[in-house]
Write a protein that holds these residues in place. Structure first.
Motif, mmCIF file in Angstrom:
data_model
loop_
_atom_site.group_PDB
_atom_site.id
_atom_site.type_symbol
_atom_site.label_atom_id
_atom_site.label_comp_id
_atom_site.label_asym_id
_atom_site.label_seq_id
_atom_site.Cartn_x
_atom_site.Cartn_y
_atom_site.Cartn_z
ATOM 1 N N SER A 1 0.861 -1.182 0.000
ATOM 2 C CA SER A 1 0.000 0.000 0.000
ATOM 3 C C SER A 1 0.902 1.238 0.000
ATOM 4 O O SER A 1 1.957 1.246 0.631
ATOM 5 C CB SER A 1 -0.910 0.012 1.228
ATOM 6 O OG SER A 1 -1.689 1.193 1.272
ATOM 7 N N GLY A 2 0.485 2.268 -0.714
ATOM 8 C CA GLY A 2 1.236 3.526 -0.725
ATOM 9 C C GLY A 2 2.602 3.424 -1.384
ATOM 10 O O GLY A 2 3.535 4.126 -0.983
ATOM 11 N N TRP A 3 2.720 2.587 -2.418
ATOM 12 C CA TRP A 3 4.016 2.430 -3.098
ATOM 13 C C TRP A 3 4.401 3.716 -3.806
ATOM 14 O O TRP A 3 3.612 4.333 -4.507
ATOM 15 C CB TRP A 3 3.938 1.290 -4.107
ATOM 16 C CG TRP A 3 5.119 1.241 -5.044
ATOM 17 C CD1 TRP A 3 5.218 1.812 -6.258
ATOM 18 C CD2 TRP A 3 6.376 0.601 -4.797
ATOM 19 N NE1 TRP A 3 6.434 1.568 -6.808
ATOM 20 C CE2 TRP A 3 7.185 0.821 -5.924
ATOM 21 C CE3 TRP A 3 6.887 -0.131 -3.743
ATOM 22 C CZ2 TRP A 3 8.473 0.335 -6.036
ATOM 23 C CZ3 TRP A 3 8.180 -0.630 -3.845
ATOM 24 C CH2 TRP A 3 8.963 -0.395 -4.972
ATOM 25 N N THR B 1 4.084 0.560 2.362
ATOM 26 C CA THR B 1 3.507 0.049 3.599
ATOM 27 C C THR B 1 3.038 -1.365 3.351
ATOM 28 O O THR B 1 2.396 -1.642 2.324
ATOM 29 C CB THR B 1 2.332 0.927 4.054
ATOM 30 O OG1 THR B 1 2.796 2.239 4.308
ATOM 31 C CG2 THR B 1 1.703 0.373 5.307
ATOM 32 N N LEU B 2 3.371 -2.271 4.268
ATOM 33 C CA LEU B 2 2.863 -3.639 4.224
ATOM 34 C C LEU B 2 1.746 -3.761 5.266
ATOM 35 O O LEU B 2 1.911 -3.318 6.408
ATOM 36 C CB LEU B 2 3.970 -4.645 4.532
ATOM 37 C CG LEU B 2 5.073 -4.786 3.472
ATOM 38 C CD1 LEU B 2 6.131 -5.777 3.942
ATOM 39 C CD2 LEU B 2 4.487 -5.223 2.142
ATOM 40 N N LYS B 3 0.644 -4.361 4.865
ATOM 41 C CA LYS B 3 -0.484 -4.453 5.796
ATOM 42 C C LYS B 3 -1.191 -5.784 5.626
ATOM 43 O O LYS B 3 -1.101 -6.448 4.581
ATOM 44 C CB LYS B 3 -1.456 -3.302 5.564
ATOM 45 C CG LYS B 3 -2.135 -3.332 4.200
ATOM 46 C CD LYS B 3 -3.102 -2.175 4.037
ATOM 47 C CE LYS B 3 -3.809 -2.243 2.678
ATOM 48 N NZ LYS B 3 -4.784 -1.145 2.515
ATOM 49 N N ASP B 4 -1.845 -6.176 6.683
ATOM 50 C CA ASP B 4 -2.772 -7.299 6.605
ATOM 51 C C ASP B 4 -4.026 -6.895 7.369
ATOM 52 O O ASP B 4 -4.241 -5.690 7.644
ATOM 53 C CB ASP B 4 -2.131 -8.580 7.150
ATOM 54 C CG ASP B 4 -1.653 -8.433 8.590
ATOM 55 O OD1 ASP B 4 -2.065 -7.476 9.266
ATOM 56 O OD2 ASP B 4 -0.875 -9.286 9.043
ATOM 57 N N ALA C 1 -2.581 -5.412 11.192
ATOM 58 C CA ALA C 1 -1.547 -4.412 11.488
ATOM 59 C C ALA C 1 -0.966 -3.848 10.204
ATOM 60 O O ALA C 1 -1.216 -4.342 9.092
ATOM 61 C CB ALA C 1 -0.446 -5.033 12.347
ATOM 62 N N VAL C 2 -0.152 -2.785 10.415
ATOM 63 C CA VAL C 2 0.506 -2.080 9.312
ATOM 64 C C VAL C 2 1.941 -1.815 9.723
ATOM 65 O O VAL C 2 2.215 -1.481 10.884
ATOM 66 C CB VAL C 2 -0.208 -0.746 8.993
ATOM 67 C CG1 VAL C 2 0.575 0.034 7.962
ATOM 68 C CG2 VAL C 2 -1.621 -1.001 8.517
ATOM 69 N N ILE C 3 2.870 -1.940 8.772
ATOM 70 C CA ILE C 3 4.266 -1.615 9.042
ATOM 71 C C ILE C 3 4.839 -0.885 7.835
ATOM 72 O O ILE C 3 4.539 -1.238 6.685
ATOM 73 C CB ILE C 3 5.102 -2.875 9.363
ATOM 74 C CG1 ILE C 3 6.545 -2.476 9.732
ATOM 75 C CG2 ILE C 3 5.093 -3.842 8.199
ATOM 76 C CD1 ILE C 3 7.381 -3.633 10.219
ATOM 77 N N ASP C 4 5.614 0.155 8.101
ATOM 78 C CA ASP C 4 6.265 0.893 7.018
ATOM 79 C C ASP C 4 7.460 0.102 6.512
ATOM 80 O O ASP C 4 8.089 -0.681 7.260
ATOM 81 C CB ASP C 4 6.741 2.259 7.500
ATOM 82 C CG ASP C 4 5.568 3.191 7.776
ATOM 83 O OD1 ASP C 4 4.490 2.939 7.220
ATOM 84 O OD2 ASP C 4 5.750 4.155 8.540
ATOM 85 N N GLY C 5 7.794 0.328 5.234
ATOM 86 C CA GLY C 5 8.936 -0.337 4.632
ATOM 87 C C GLY C 5 9.687 0.600 3.713
ATOM 88 O O GLY C 5 9.124 1.552 3.169
ATOM 89 N N VAL C 6 10.987 0.322 3.549
ATOM 90 C CA VAL C 6 11.836 1.094 2.653
ATOM 91 C C VAL C 6 12.724 0.122 1.894
ATOM 92 O O VAL C 6 13.182 -0.897 2.452
ATOM 93 C CB VAL C 6 12.676 2.134 3.429
ATOM 94 C CG1 VAL C 6 13.567 1.460 4.469
ATOM 95 C CG2 VAL C 6 13.524 2.964 2.465
ATOM 96 N N ASP D 1 0.235 -1.154 -5.732
ATOM 97 C CA ASP D 1 -0.661 -1.245 -4.578
ATOM 98 C C ASP D 1 -1.642 -2.398 -4.757
ATOM 99 O O ASP D 1 -2.136 -2.649 -5.869
ATOM 100 C CB ASP D 1 -1.431 0.063 -4.400
ATOM 101 C CG ASP D 1 -0.537 1.208 -3.928
ATOM 102 O OD1 ASP D 1 0.645 0.933 -3.633
ATOM 103 O OD2 ASP D 1 -1.019 2.348 -3.862
ATOM 104 N N GLY D 2 -1.908 -3.090 -3.645
ATOM 105 C CA GLY D 2 -2.875 -4.167 -3.661
ATOM 106 C C GLY D 2 -2.290 -5.521 -3.962
ATOM 107 O O GLY D 2 -3.018 -6.525 -3.944
#
Length: 459
Positions: free
Chosen positions: A53-55, A66-69, A72-77, A92-93
């Protein structure tokens, strides 16, 4: 004495050491660094499954997401080097499995995952990515039917983009040699794995950039080919750079990726999809034997048509000849008219000759010597009379009797009256033996008593 356990005991204006409290206060940065070391030490290698999400990709080349299920949600770089090595274009998706390490970004006090490798979470995720990319490119019109270019019937040069070592290139060359031997240019590329999509895209644009008439002939047709395989093996031909290169190419393109049941986005963008590389070679050129048979058939038809046209023209001419009148019937009146005109011409010439002879005889009689002498004598007398008359009326004739005639000096104009003489002032007197210049004075004017002069004066 205040109770040290009451709430008001901690409400002080200035911080002071409290009995029993041996922990010195730490800075926010120190806390962040301690947390960062702890998290990185505990989670130095993790694999997370989640939905992108939010690529977005920054100008520096780094990517953020952002990786989500469901929970929860976690930011990624993803740093620039790892982002460039991704085997697919994230969207996204799409559900992925990201491998990396957890860290804390002190600037925001957030934990995040630094992704070193990212893969699609199974074929379902891969197909979802396929459908999303297909829908986006289709919305741009890259697959529209009106963009399709017709294939040349008999291409002189064919460009083939494929692996130079596989069975695909051998099948294509063998089929072309059997059907219609053509000039083939092979641009070797990787057909799967890292960097394969960019190589295929560069090959397509490289062929398209060749100038007509250059050292390397510009192909009339391109074949982009690869043998069969799994969806992962064929994924390079679903990459956006390849699809856009095919859509932008001004040379007609045949896509022959995989087997008959395999479908790639390159197939949608190409001008023609072939179920196999061998079928692409069959679509590219006709069968030489069929072409020769067609040419022979057309030559025979042309010959028969020409012969039939000639025969029909002869028949039509013969039919016309039969209905035309005989030559004597056509030319008889003209021949008779020519004879009549010839006879009339002879009679007219005879009359003209007789009239000319009569006139000649008449004029010859008038040219007898006595008649000529008589005419000459009369003419001489007339001329002598005219000469005497001219002599009498000659303007110099009165000068012999002492007269003179007056001319306005320098004008050659005869002065006939006293008024004209006074107007002229200077005159010339013409006598029998010469001319004398004179000056005209008004009556009553005193003359100059000077030396004698040979210039006369008129008063």
């Amino acid at each position: 004495m205040p109770d040290p356990f009451s709430d008001t005991a901690s409400a002080r204006l200035v911080a002071e050491a409290v009995a029993g409290d041996n922990a010195a206060p730490m800075s926010v940065g120190e806390l962040s660094q301690r947390l960062k070391r702890m998290v990185e030490g505990e989670f130095g290698h993790v694999r997370l499954r989640g939905e992108i999400s939010g690529w977005k990709r920054a100008a520096s080349g780094h990517a953020y997401l952002t990786l989500k299920d469901a929970d929860a949600v976690i930011d990624g770089v993803i740093w620039r080097g790892a982002a460039a090595a991704l085997p697919f274009q994230p969207q996204d998706g799409i559900e992925v499995i990201a491998t990396g390490k957890l860290t804390i970004y002190p600037g925001r006090s957030k934990y995040q995952i630094v992704i070193e490798r990212m893969e699609l979470a199974g074929e379902g995720a891969l197909m979802a990515l396929f459908e999303k990319l297909k829908a986006r490119l289709a919305s741009e019109g890259l697959f529209a039917a009106e963009r399709k270019k017709p294939l040349p019937y008999m291409p002189r040069t064919i460009g083939v983009i494929t692996s130079p070592t596989g069975a695909v290139i051998r099948d294509i060359l063998h089929r072309l040699a059997d059907r219609f031997p053509s000039h083939v240019l092979v641009w070797p590329v990787k057909v799967q794995g890292e960097g394969a999509a960019l190589e295929v895209a560069r090959a397509i644009r490289g062929f398209d950039a060749l100038a007509p008439g250059g050292a390397v002939p510009r192909p009339d047709l391109l074949i982009v080919a690869r043998g069969g395989g799994s969806i992962e093996d064929l994924w390079a031909f679903n990459e956006e750079p390849v699809v856009r290169a095919i859509a932008d190419c001004t040379i007609p393109v045949i896509s022959a990726v995989g087997h008959e049941t395999d479908t790639s986005l390159a197939d949608f963008a190409a001008d023609l999809r072939a179920p196999t590389p061998t079928a692409a070679a069959e679509f590219a050129v006709p069968v030489l034997a069929d072409v020769r048979h067609t040419v022979s058939t057309l030559a025979l038809r042309t010959e028969r048509c020409a012969r039939r046209y000639h025969e029909r023209a002869g028949e039509k001419l013969a039919a016309l000849v039969r209905v035309l009148p005989r030559r004597d019937a056509l030319l008889g009146p003209q021949r008779q008219k020519a004879d009549d005109l010839g006879a009339r011409l002879d009679r007219a010439l005879e009359r003209r000759v007789a009239a000319a002879r009569t006139r000649l005889d008449r004029d010859a009689g008038a040219l007898r010597p006595a008649m000529l002498v008589q005419r000459l004598a009369a003419a001489r007398q007339r001329i002598e009379g005219l000469s005497r008359h001219l002599d009498l009326v000659h303007p110099n004739r009165p000068l012999e009797k002492g007269y003179a005639w007056v001319e306005a000096r320098g004008t050659h104009k005869v002065v006939g009256t006293a008024a004209e003489a006074r107007g002229a002032q200077a005159v010339t007197l013409h006598f029998r033996d010469g001319a004398v210049d004179a000056r005209v004075e008004r009556p009553g004017a005193k003359s100059y008593a000077g030396p004698a002069s040979d210039q006369p004066s008129l008063l």
